[in-house]
Design an enzyme around this catalytic site. Sequence first.
Site, PDB file in Angstrom:
ATOM      1  N   ASP A  26      17.514  13.298 -25.079  1.00  0.00           N
ATOM      2  CA  ASP A  26      18.782  12.613 -24.802  1.00  0.00           C
ATOM      3  C   ASP A  26      19.814  13.033 -25.852  1.00  0.00           C
ATOM      4  OD1 ASP A  26      20.653  10.841 -23.864  1.00  0.00           O
ATOM      5  OD2 ASP A  26      19.656   9.037 -24.592  1.00  0.00           O
ATOM      6  N   LYS A  71       8.418  14.907 -33.910  1.00  0.00           N
ATOM      7  CA  LYS A  71       8.475  14.356 -35.269  1.00  0.00           C
ATOM      8  C   LYS A  71       7.015  14.125 -35.680  1.00  0.00           C
ATOM      9  CE  LYS A  71      10.919  12.743 -38.715  1.00  0.00           C
ATOM     10  NZ  LYS A  71      11.631  13.651 -39.619  1.00  0.00           N
ATOM     11  N   ASP A  79      22.830  16.377 -25.506  1.00  0.00           N
ATOM     12  CA  ASP A  79      24.263  16.094 -25.685  1.00  0.00           C
ATOM     13  C   ASP A  79      24.845  16.963 -26.791  1.00  0.00           C
ATOM     14  OD1 ASP A  79      24.435  14.277 -23.672  1.00  0.00           O
ATOM     15  OD2 ASP A  79      25.140  12.610 -24.914  1.00  0.00           O
ATOM     16  N   ASP A 105      14.759  16.510 -36.729  1.00  0.00           N
ATOM     17  CA  ASP A 105      15.888  16.532 -37.670  1.00  0.00           C
ATOM     18  C   ASP A 105      16.316  17.976 -37.954  1.00  0.00           C
ATOM     19  OD1 ASP A 105      13.325  16.582 -38.709  1.00  0.00           O
ATOM     20  OD2 ASP A 105      13.804  15.522 -40.552  1.00  0.00           O
ATOM     21  N   TYR A 161      12.016   4.895 -24.090  1.00  0.00           N
ATOM     22  CA  TYR A 161      12.952   4.259 -23.159  1.00  0.00           C
ATOM     23  C   TYR A 161      12.220   3.483 -22.063  1.00  0.00           C
ATOM     24  CZ  TYR A 161      16.697   7.176 -25.167  1.00  0.00           C
ATOM     25  OH  TYR A 161      17.607   7.786 -26.013  1.00  0.00           O
TER      26      TYR A 161
END
Length: 370
Positions: free
Chosen positions: A261, A205, A265, A237, A155
């Site tokens: 992020d 990852k 959520d 994942d 980001y």
Amino acid sequence: MDIEASQYHTIKGRKYKIAVLSGDGIGPEVVGEAVKVLKHVGDRFKINFEFKHALIGGAAIDHEGEAFPKNTLETCQASDAVLLGSVGGTKWDDLPGEKRPEKALLALRKGLNLYANIRPAIMYEALKGACPLKAELVPSGFDICVVRELTGGIYFGERGTRVNATGFQEAYDIETYSTEEIRRIGLEAFEIATKRNKKIVSVDKANVLESSRLWRKEMDILSEKYPEVTLEHMYVDNAAMQLIKNPSQFDVIVTSNMFGDILSDEASMLTGSIGMLPSASLGSTKLGLYEPIHGSAPDIAGLDIANPIATILSAAMMLRHSFELYDEANAIESAVEHVLKAGYRTVDIFEPGKILLGTIEMGNQIVKVI
Ligand code: NAD
């Protein structure tokens, strides 16, 4: 701006200065209840809290012409902690991106150098029915704390568009993490884990990304300093899947900006209610930012129906993380649990047979229990 100081001189011998940024929409309503609860905690435990109010978001645009005025940042920097409501609303939706109320949030986090976002996702026994998972998947509920890196990674990396060698346009966003950035968020997570169930899952990852491989290596190095904490690595994942399959297995999750992020959520939705979830953003000092995860909810603003619990629990996080007032933080959290068990509900968590309360009455009930 005004200053309200409780009359007590705390036995712990200090004054705790809190910058209060109510913001827009339901912000002033829910922050009002959190301040009411803090004042009551101040009286009950003889703690001297001082509240200094400042403008942010649309309210600041209306009064001072910009979403994050310089004096608001100065008020925050001169405080021990910041309590934030929420910003934004339809009134300012037509402003260009850089002038919008939401722009203040990034400026605030950057201005206070806050790099760790802490989001607990707790399933309260009394609100079991709100969890979207089948009851047999969460027989004993869950209490997860997601620690998300907030100021690095993709980001904030280099980005752009260009024409490639075959003449097609392409776009790129680069994920970069330094060992310094990984170590400081890792340290935060390990410190939090020592005060909880001493279990961390570091999500990455590493089977694909070089930045994840460095992340994993640094987490392993850090874990040597915390032998009492169990560290497990999990691919993102798999983590997304495990959160749905068996959320109770998690205690602390530490992860990068983008993975955090998404996963925070996901974890918060498992609790079923946006009006219940607090958050903290922390940096290298004790000065932290505490806010509910929800927005300004313009659809219900001014109706005295917003759930103030997320903001009240954010105030409890402030007591724990910025002020190390553990008994006082526990008192707020237990009071919330007690009020829910007694059947009191705001409209967002209402079920038939329960007692419906407005924002102010919910705050009053929590105060009464404390
Ligand atoms: P929102 O979180 O404000 O609202 C989503 C839904 O949840 C709405 O139906 C709302 O009524 C409900 N809701 C939210 N908080 C609640 C509470 N405490 N009690 C009961 N119900 C609650 O998200 P949105 O509608 O996408 O955004 C509204 C505005 O808030 C936008 O301007 C957005 O940019 C802004 N926003 C601000 C922040 C922030 O200040 N940190 C975060 C997200 C969105």
